[in-house]
Motif scaffolding. Structure first.
Motif, PDB file in Angstrom:
ATOM      1  N   TYR A 260       1.215  -1.303  -0.174  1.00  0.00           N
ATOM      2  CA  TYR A 260       0.183  -0.232   0.086  1.00  0.00           C
ATOM      3  C   TYR A 260       1.126   0.598  -0.299  1.00  0.00           C
ATOM      4  O   TYR A 260       0.662   2.198  -1.091  1.00  0.00           O
ATOM      5  N   VAL A 261       2.021   1.322   0.949  1.00  0.00           N
ATOM      6  CA  VAL A 261       2.896   2.320   0.971  1.00  0.00           C
ATOM      7  C   VAL A 261       3.716   2.577  -0.134  1.00  0.00           C
ATOM      8  O   VAL A 261       3.641   3.213  -0.845  1.00  0.00           O
ATOM      9  N   ARG A 262       3.866   1.373  -1.175  1.00  0.00           N
ATOM     10  CA  ARG A 262       4.679   1.589  -1.922  1.00  0.00           C
ATOM     11  C   ARG A 262       3.831   2.194  -3.187  1.00  0.00           C
ATOM     12  O   ARG A 262       4.156   3.379  -3.777  1.00  0.00           O
ATOM     13  N   ILE A 263       2.152   2.025  -3.550  1.00  0.00           N
ATOM     14  CA  ILE A 263       1.817   1.896  -5.117  1.00  0.00           C
ATOM     15  C   ILE A 263       1.724   3.695  -4.829  1.00  0.00           C
ATOM     16  O   ILE A 263       1.295   4.418  -5.432  1.00  0.00           O
ATOM     17  N   LEU A 264       1.304   3.594  -2.948  1.00  0.00           N
ATOM     18  CA  LEU A 264       0.468   5.325  -2.964  1.00  0.00           C
ATOM     19  C   LEU A 264       2.096   5.974  -3.306  1.00  0.00           C
ATOM     20  O   LEU A 264       2.068   7.262  -3.818  1.00  0.00           O
ATOM     21  N   THR A 265       2.646   5.697  -2.319  1.00  0.00           N
ATOM     22  CA  THR A 265       4.287   7.003  -3.334  1.00  0.00           C
ATOM     23  C   THR A 265       4.689   6.853  -4.424  1.00  0.00           C
ATOM     24  O   THR A 265       4.486   7.718  -5.341  1.00  0.00           O
ATOM     25  N   GLU A 266       5.055   5.446  -5.045  1.00  0.00           N
ATOM     26  CA  GLU A 266       5.560   5.663  -6.841  1.00  0.00           C
ATOM     27  C   GLU A 266       4.235   5.727  -7.134  1.00  0.00           C
ATOM     28  O   GLU A 266       4.784   6.277  -8.564  1.00  0.00           O
ATOM     29  N   ASN A 267       2.755   5.514  -7.349  1.00  0.00           N
ATOM     30  CA  ASN A 267       2.000   6.064  -8.680  1.00  0.00           C
ATOM     31  C   ASN A 267       0.848   7.288  -8.228  1.00  0.00           C
ATOM     32  O   ASN A 267      -0.102   7.188  -8.991  1.00  0.00           O
ATOM     33  N   GLY A 268       1.179   7.063  -7.335  1.00  0.00           N
ATOM     34  CA  GLY A 268       0.082   8.577  -6.215  1.00  0.00           C
ATOM     35  C   GLY A 268      -1.068   8.517  -5.970  1.00  0.00           C
ATOM     36  O   GLY A 268      -1.295   7.743  -5.754  1.00  0.00           O
ATOM     37  N   PHE A 269      -2.185   9.000  -5.421  1.00  0.00           N
ATOM     38  CA  PHE A 269      -3.472   8.374  -5.436  1.00  0.00           C
ATOM     39  C   PHE A 269      -4.165   8.112  -6.887  1.00  0.00           C
ATOM     40  O   PHE A 269      -4.799   7.407  -5.865  1.00  0.00           O
ATOM     41  N   LEU A 270      -4.457   8.519  -7.215  1.00  0.00           N
ATOM     42  CA  LEU A 270      -5.260   7.748  -8.337  1.00  0.00           C
ATOM     43  C   LEU A 270      -4.284   6.092  -8.687  1.00  0.00           C
ATOM     44  O   LEU A 270      -5.541   5.000  -8.904  1.00  0.00           O
ATOM     45  N   GLY A 271      -3.301   5.979  -9.022  1.00  0.00           N
ATOM     46  CA  GLY A 271      -3.311   4.572  -8.804  1.00  0.00           C
ATOM     47  C   GLY A 271      -3.085   3.822  -7.481  1.00  0.00           C
ATOM     48  O   GLY A 271      -3.619   3.134  -7.600  1.00  0.00           O
ATOM     49  N   PHE A 272      -3.317   4.625  -6.833  1.00  0.00           N
ATOM     50  CA  PHE A 272      -3.567   3.744  -5.786  1.00  0.00           C
ATOM     51  C   PHE A 272      -5.177   3.651  -5.205  1.00  0.00           C
ATOM     52  O   PHE A 272      -5.138   2.361  -4.986  1.00  0.00           O
ATOM     53  N   ILE A 273      -6.091   4.385  -5.751  1.00  0.00           N
ATOM     54  CA  ILE A 273      -6.855   4.436  -5.324  1.00  0.00           C
ATOM     55  C   ILE A 273      -7.657   2.978  -6.678  1.00  0.00           C
ATOM     56  O   ILE A 273      -8.821   2.497  -6.216  1.00  0.00           O
ATOM     57  N   SER A 274      -7.144   3.208  -8.363  1.00  0.00           N
ATOM     58  CA  SER A 274      -7.295   2.401  -8.734  1.00  0.00           C
ATOM     59  C   SER A 274      -6.913   1.144  -9.029  1.00  0.00           C
ATOM     60  O   SER A 274      -8.223   0.361  -8.872  1.00  0.00           O
ATOM     61  N   PHE A 275      -5.750   0.520  -8.143  1.00  0.00           N
ATOM     62  CA  PHE A 275      -5.832  -0.881  -8.113  1.00  0.00           C
ATOM     63  C   PHE A 275      -6.190  -1.119  -6.576  1.00  0.00           C
ATOM     64  O   PHE A 275      -7.010  -2.263  -6.447  1.00  0.00           O
TER      65      PHE A 275
END
Length: 391
Positions: free
Chosen positions: A303-318
């Motif tokens: 969760y921390v990796r996706i949020l940090t690396e891919n941003g909020f939209l990437g985090f929400i989409s995944f």
């Protein structure tokens, strides 16, 4: 091309063989990757109608991949970031490939997948246990600081890998009628797998197993008398194992050490805190695969990796894609009964267990995670519905 267009009859056997090789990942690309790339090439035309059949998860995955690529604009090392994103894209393709194949073969493919998976998990567990007890040469190759890693690069990946196979064996034991020798063999296999998870000494894997078993027993409505008998037999079977562990000072010390707070936990949590602070100031992400370069340490959290690396939209989409997959799985288990319901319960329990594990380990590039995420979508066609008013 329609979803029900024919596929060659041998493809289901090829799928079984592919899964049977899935625990051999000491080399890159692994045999599983090579076979799956062949499978992707053979089913490429089939993947398009499958994606059209389920537009919601497909759109969320497209958005997630788009965020992966867009975040590379901010990457410290764009080449490494692109390589990381390519692996993610490949895993999305495996999701589409598995989904399209199983949508055609339905329960035959699910059986092929889980039976092949059990072969892979048992091979990994037996090699790991044999190495742990130094039963053959080159045992150190399959160990890591006294912990089983088998044919994986890390004990923290080996442990979680074998758990879905253990759950499927538990389902088969509960559903098996007669054939006591077969049931006994499956029970012994279940013990072997759970023992291998224990001796991986992965705290996240231990929690993963407990969470997955809890979900399984809550949602699968098996025969209560048979279930009580299985639990009693499990307790009795575990007594000699527990005695052996307690008799070994080294094992007791290792269990005690792993159950306690580790020195590197401070570093892990500090890096996660630092990553989250960076995520707040970089809403579009810092770039795929950049965490180790920015923080000199893995985030140790999906969760921390996706949020940090891919941003909020990437985090929400995944997370939206994973949540939708779990919702679909839950809906399907409510619509089915018997072995079919058991399939969905095993899949749901495995995914929930992996999501628990993901708080402590980065699981984005785990092959079996994407395999499990494909299964809720690919067997909704043709599954038997319950009669009106049942359940």
């Amino acid at each position: 091309m329609k979803l029900n267009e024919s596929l060659p009859g041998w493809l289901n056997a090829f799928l079984y063989f592919t899964l049977a090789c899935s625990s051999i990942v000491l080399v890159e690309p692994s045999p599983y990757d090579v076979l799956l790339i062949i499978l992707i090439a053979l089913t490429m035309k089939k993947m398009i109608p499958f994606a059209m059949e389920f537009p919601a998860p497909m759109l969320l995955l497209i958005l997630f991949i788009t965020c992966n690529l867009a975040s590379l604009y901010f990457a410290k090392d764009p080449i490494h970031g692109l390589n990381y994103s390519v692996i993610t894209f490949y895993l999305v393709l495996t999701w589409m490939c598995i989904g399209s194949v199983v949508s055609f073969y339905k329960e035959k493919a699910v059986e092929a997948i889980f039976n092949g998976y059990i072969i892979a998990a048992m091979a990994a567990a037996l090699i790991g246990l044999g190495s742990f007890f130094h039963l053959f040469p080159f045992s150190d190759l399959f160990m890591w600081e006294g912990r089983i890693k088998s044919m994986f690069k890390d004990p923290n990946v080996f442990g979680p890998f074998v758990i879905p196979a253990a759950l499927f064996l538990l389902l088969k034991i509960e559903m098996e009628t007669g054939r006591e020798k077969v049931k006994a063999l499956m029970f012994i296999s279940f013990i072997v797998l759970t023992l291998a998870v224990s001796l991986s000494f992965s705290r996240a894997a231990w929690g993963h197993l407990v969470v997955a078993l809890f979900i399984y027993f809550v949602f699968f409505k098996g025969n209560i008398n048979k279930r009580i008998g299985i639990i009693i037999l499990l307790i009795i079977s575990s007594l000699p194992i527990l005695y052996f562990v307690m008799a070994s000072t080294d094992l007791v010390d290792l269990f005690h050490e792993r159950l306690g707070y580790q020195e590197y936990d401070n570093t892990r949590f500090d890096k996660q805190k630092e990553s989250l602070e960076v995520a707040m100031t970089h809403p579009l992400g810092v770039g795929s695969g950049q965490s180790e370069m920015m923080f000199n340490h893995s985030t140790h959290s999906l969760y921390v990796r996706i949020l940090t690396e891919n941003g909020f939209l990437g985090f929400i989409s995944f997370l939206g894609f994973v949540g939708l997959s779990m919702l679909t799985c839950f809906r399907n288990l409510r619509m089915t009964e018997g072995m079919y319901q058991g399939y969905f319960v095993v899949i749901l329990a495995s995914i929930v267990g992996l999501l628990f594990n993901s708080f402590f380990i980065d699981t984005l590039h785990w092959r079996h995670f994407w395999l499990l995420l494909a299964l809720p979508w690919c067997i909704v066609v043709g599954i038997p519905k319950q009669k009106e008013g049942s359940m």
